[in-house]
Design a protein around this motif. Structure first.
Motif, PDB file in Angstrom:
ATOM      1  N   HIS A 180      49.143  39.468  50.974  1.00 53.85           N
ATOM      2  CA  HIS A 180      48.105  40.474  50.759  1.00 53.85           C
ATOM      3  C   HIS A 180      47.033  39.987  49.782  1.00 53.85           C
ATOM      4  CE1 HIS A 180      49.784  43.263  53.455  1.00 53.85           C
ATOM      5  NE2 HIS A 180      50.871  43.513  52.743  1.00 53.85           N
ATOM      6  N   ASN A 181      47.385  39.079  48.884  1.00 53.62           N
ATOM      7  CA  ASN A 181      46.358  38.511  48.012  1.00 53.62           C
ATOM      8  C   ASN A 181      45.389  37.652  48.814  1.00 53.62           C
ATOM      9  OD1 ASN A 181      47.124  39.759  45.635  1.00 53.62           O
ATOM     10  ND2 ASN A 181      48.467  38.085  45.002  1.00 53.62           N
ATOM     11  N   GLY A 182      45.858  37.041  49.883  1.00 54.00           N
ATOM     12  CA  GLY A 182      44.942  36.334  50.784  1.00 54.00           C
ATOM     13  C   GLY A 182      43.973  37.301  51.437  1.00 54.00           C
ATOM     14  N   HIS A 183      44.498  38.453  51.869  1.00 51.66           N
ATOM     15  CA  HIS A 183      43.612  39.492  52.414  1.00 51.66           C
ATOM     16  C   HIS A 183      42.617  39.938  51.346  1.00 51.66           C
ATOM     17  CE1 HIS A 183      47.320  40.568  55.015  1.00 51.66           C
ATOM     18  NE2 HIS A 183      46.534  39.755  55.699  1.00 51.66           N
ATOM     19  N   ALA A 184      43.133  40.194  50.136  1.00 52.87           N
ATOM     20  CA  ALA A 184      42.277  40.680  49.040  1.00 52.87           C
ATOM     21  C   ALA A 184      41.177  39.670  48.720  1.00 52.87           C
ATOM     22  CB  ALA A 184      43.127  40.962  47.797  1.00 52.87           C
ATOM     23  N   ASP A 185      41.497  38.400  48.781  1.00 52.55           N
ATOM     24  CA  ASP A 185      40.517  37.353  48.511  1.00 52.55           C
ATOM     25  C   ASP A 185      39.351  37.446  49.489  1.00 52.55           C
ATOM     26  OD1 ASP A 185      39.939  35.222  46.787  1.00 52.55           O
ATOM     27  OD2 ASP A 185      40.765  33.737  48.155  1.00 52.55           O
ATOM     28  N   LEU A 186      39.659  37.619  50.763  1.00 55.01           N
ATOM     29  CA  LEU A 186      38.606  37.711  51.774  1.00 55.01           C
ATOM     30  C   LEU A 186      37.804  39.006  51.644  1.00 55.01           C
ATOM     31  CD1 LEU A 186      40.603  36.309  54.809  1.00 55.01           C
ATOM     32  CD2 LEU A 186      38.807  35.147  53.506  1.00 55.01           C
ATOM     33  N   ILE A 187      38.490  40.106  51.358  1.00 51.89           N
ATOM     34  CA  ILE A 187      37.781  41.381  51.186  1.00 51.89           C
ATOM     35  C   ILE A 187      36.856  41.289  49.982  1.00 51.89           C
ATOM     36  CG2 ILE A 187      38.033  43.836  50.677  1.00 51.89           C
ATOM     37  CD1 ILE A 187      40.793  43.654  52.148  1.00 51.89           C
ATOM     38  N   ARG A 188      37.340  40.733  48.878  1.00 50.61           N
ATOM     39  CA  ARG A 188      36.512  40.623  47.675  1.00 50.61           C
ATOM     40  C   ARG A 188      35.299  39.743  47.933  1.00 50.61           C
ATOM     41  NH1 ARG A 188      36.542  41.959  42.063  1.00 50.61           N
ATOM     42  NH2 ARG A 188      34.475  41.292  41.433  1.00 50.61           N
ATOM     43  N   GLU A 189      35.481  38.651  48.626  1.00 50.69           N
ATOM     44  CA  GLU A 189      34.346  37.772  48.929  1.00 50.69           C
ATOM     45  C   GLU A 189      33.320  38.512  49.785  1.00 50.69           C
ATOM     46  OE1 GLU A 189      33.418  33.267  50.544  1.00 50.69           O
ATOM     47  OE2 GLU A 189      35.409  34.108  50.824  1.00 50.69           O
ATOM     48  N   ARG A 190      33.775  39.348  50.705  1.00 51.42           N
ATOM     49  CA  ARG A 190      32.872  40.115  51.541  1.00 51.42           C
ATOM     50  C   ARG A 190      32.078  41.119  50.704  1.00 51.42           C
ATOM     51  NH1 ARG A 190      32.925  45.001  54.697  1.00 51.42           N
ATOM     52  NH2 ARG A 190      31.471  44.739  56.408  1.00 51.42           N
ATOM     53  N   ILE A 191      32.710  41.701  49.696  1.00 51.80           N
ATOM     54  CA  ILE A 191      32.068  42.725  48.884  1.00 51.80           C
ATOM     55  C   ILE A 191      30.946  42.155  48.025  1.00 51.80           C
ATOM     56  CG2 ILE A 191      32.419  44.346  46.953  1.00 51.80           C
ATOM     57  CD1 ILE A 191      35.281  44.793  48.137  1.00 51.80           C
ATOM     58  N   ASP A 192      31.264  41.109  47.250  1.00 56.64           N
ATOM     59  CA  ASP A 192      30.260  40.615  46.303  1.00 56.64           C
ATOM     60  C   ASP A 192      30.186  39.092  46.187  1.00 56.64           C
ATOM     61  OD1 ASP A 192      32.544  40.002  44.842  1.00 56.64           O
ATOM     62  OD2 ASP A 192      32.025  41.263  43.117  1.00 56.64           O
ATOM     63  N   GLY A 193      30.865  38.405  47.092  1.00 62.25           N
ATOM     64  CA  GLY A 193      30.790  36.952  47.071  1.00 62.25           C
ATOM     65  C   GLY A 193      31.713  36.288  46.067  1.00 62.25           C
ATOM     66  N   ALA A 194      32.435  37.086  45.269  1.00 64.98           N
ATOM     67  CA  ALA A 194      33.332  36.512  44.259  1.00 64.98           C
ATOM     68  C   ALA A 194      34.518  35.850  44.938  1.00 64.98           C
ATOM     69  CB  ALA A 194      33.799  37.584  43.283  1.00 64.98           C
ATOM     70  N   THR A 195      34.818  34.653  44.499  1.00 60.81           N
ATOM     71  CA  THR A 195      35.979  33.923  44.985  1.00 60.81           C
ATOM     72  C   THR A 195      36.766  33.428  43.788  1.00 60.81           C
ATOM     73  OG1 THR A 195      34.764  31.841  45.059  1.00 60.81           O
ATOM     74  CG2 THR A 195      34.793  33.160  47.083  1.00 60.81           C
ATOM     75  N   GLY A 196      37.921  32.957  44.055  1.00 62.73           N
ATOM     76  CA  GLY A 196      38.768  32.420  42.984  1.00 62.73           C
ATOM     77  C   GLY A 196      40.216  32.517  43.380  1.00 62.73           C
ATOM     78  N   ASP A 197      41.049  31.856  42.595  1.00 60.23           N
ATOM     79  CA  ASP A 197      42.488  31.882  42.948  1.00 60.23           C
ATOM     80  C   ASP A 197      43.170  33.084  42.358  1.00 60.23           C
ATOM     81  OD1 ASP A 197      42.316  31.080  40.317  1.00 60.23           O
ATOM     82  OD2 ASP A 197      43.745  29.437  40.529  1.00 60.23           O
TER      83      ASP A 197
END
Length: 184
Positions: free
Chosen positions: A167-184
């Motif tokens: 689910h953190n993989g899902h969260a990573d993609l959703i967060r990037e879609r929202i504001d472009g933020a990425t990270g581990d």
């Protein structure tokens, strides 16, 4: 794309700074399992940090209705199910799921809030830690699972790490879609 930093997460309504501790590299089994589980719990919180209520409800990609608020609510249910129901045998009902909508944890509405979800999730994490503290990794849960199988604490820890990691993989993609933020 900008990386997630303390600055980009500072405006979160509940947790302005998430403490995420890297798991040890030479650690006993129990400590390693608990450290990795806590790391993944903190990772999900990091993915939500700095967002407002509307952003937390932003869905991934249609037709999916997966969203960060729903993921936090889902993980509250998962913590509750595995630690309270399966490990300890507590007779508890679901927090968000209903008979009409078993996936109600993911299906959020405008009335569902971060405060409610975060409080439930943190409460379930605290209860999970308490229930696991006096048990050994080989101890078998005393509760029922819908599969009818039995599970020891080691298996539950490993499953929880896997569940959060997925689910953190899902969260990573959703967060990037929202504001472009990425990270581990």
């Amino acid at each position: 794309m900008r990386p997630m930093t303390a600055e980009s997460t500072a405006s979160h309504p509940v947790s302005s700074r998430v403490s995420r501790v890297e798991p040890g590299t030479v650690t006993a089994e129990r400590a390693a399992l608990e450290e990795w589980l806590d790391y993944h719990r903190a990772t999900l919180e990091t993915k939500c940090a700095g967002l407002d209520e509307a952003q937390l409800r932003t869905v991934s990609v249609p037709p999916s209705d997966l969203n960060l608020l729903g993921l936090v609510r889902h993980m509250a249910e998962v913590e509750r199910g595995w630690f309270r129901k399966v490990l300890a045998g507590e007779d508890v009902t679901w927090i968000f799921a209903t008979a009409e909508d078993y996936d109600r944890d993911i299906h959020v509405t405008e009335e569902d809030t971060w405060e409610e979800a975060y409080t439930a999730w943190q409460g379930e994490i605290a209860r999970a830690r308490t229930l696991a503290a006096d048990r050994g990794l080989d101890d078998i849960g005393v509760g029922e699972h819908r599969s009818g199988d039995t599970f020891n604490l080691r298996w539950i820890y490993l499953h929880m790490i896997e569940e959060y990691a997925r689910h953190n993989g899902h969260a990573d993609l959703i967060r990037e879609r929202i504001d472009g933020a990425t990270g581990d």
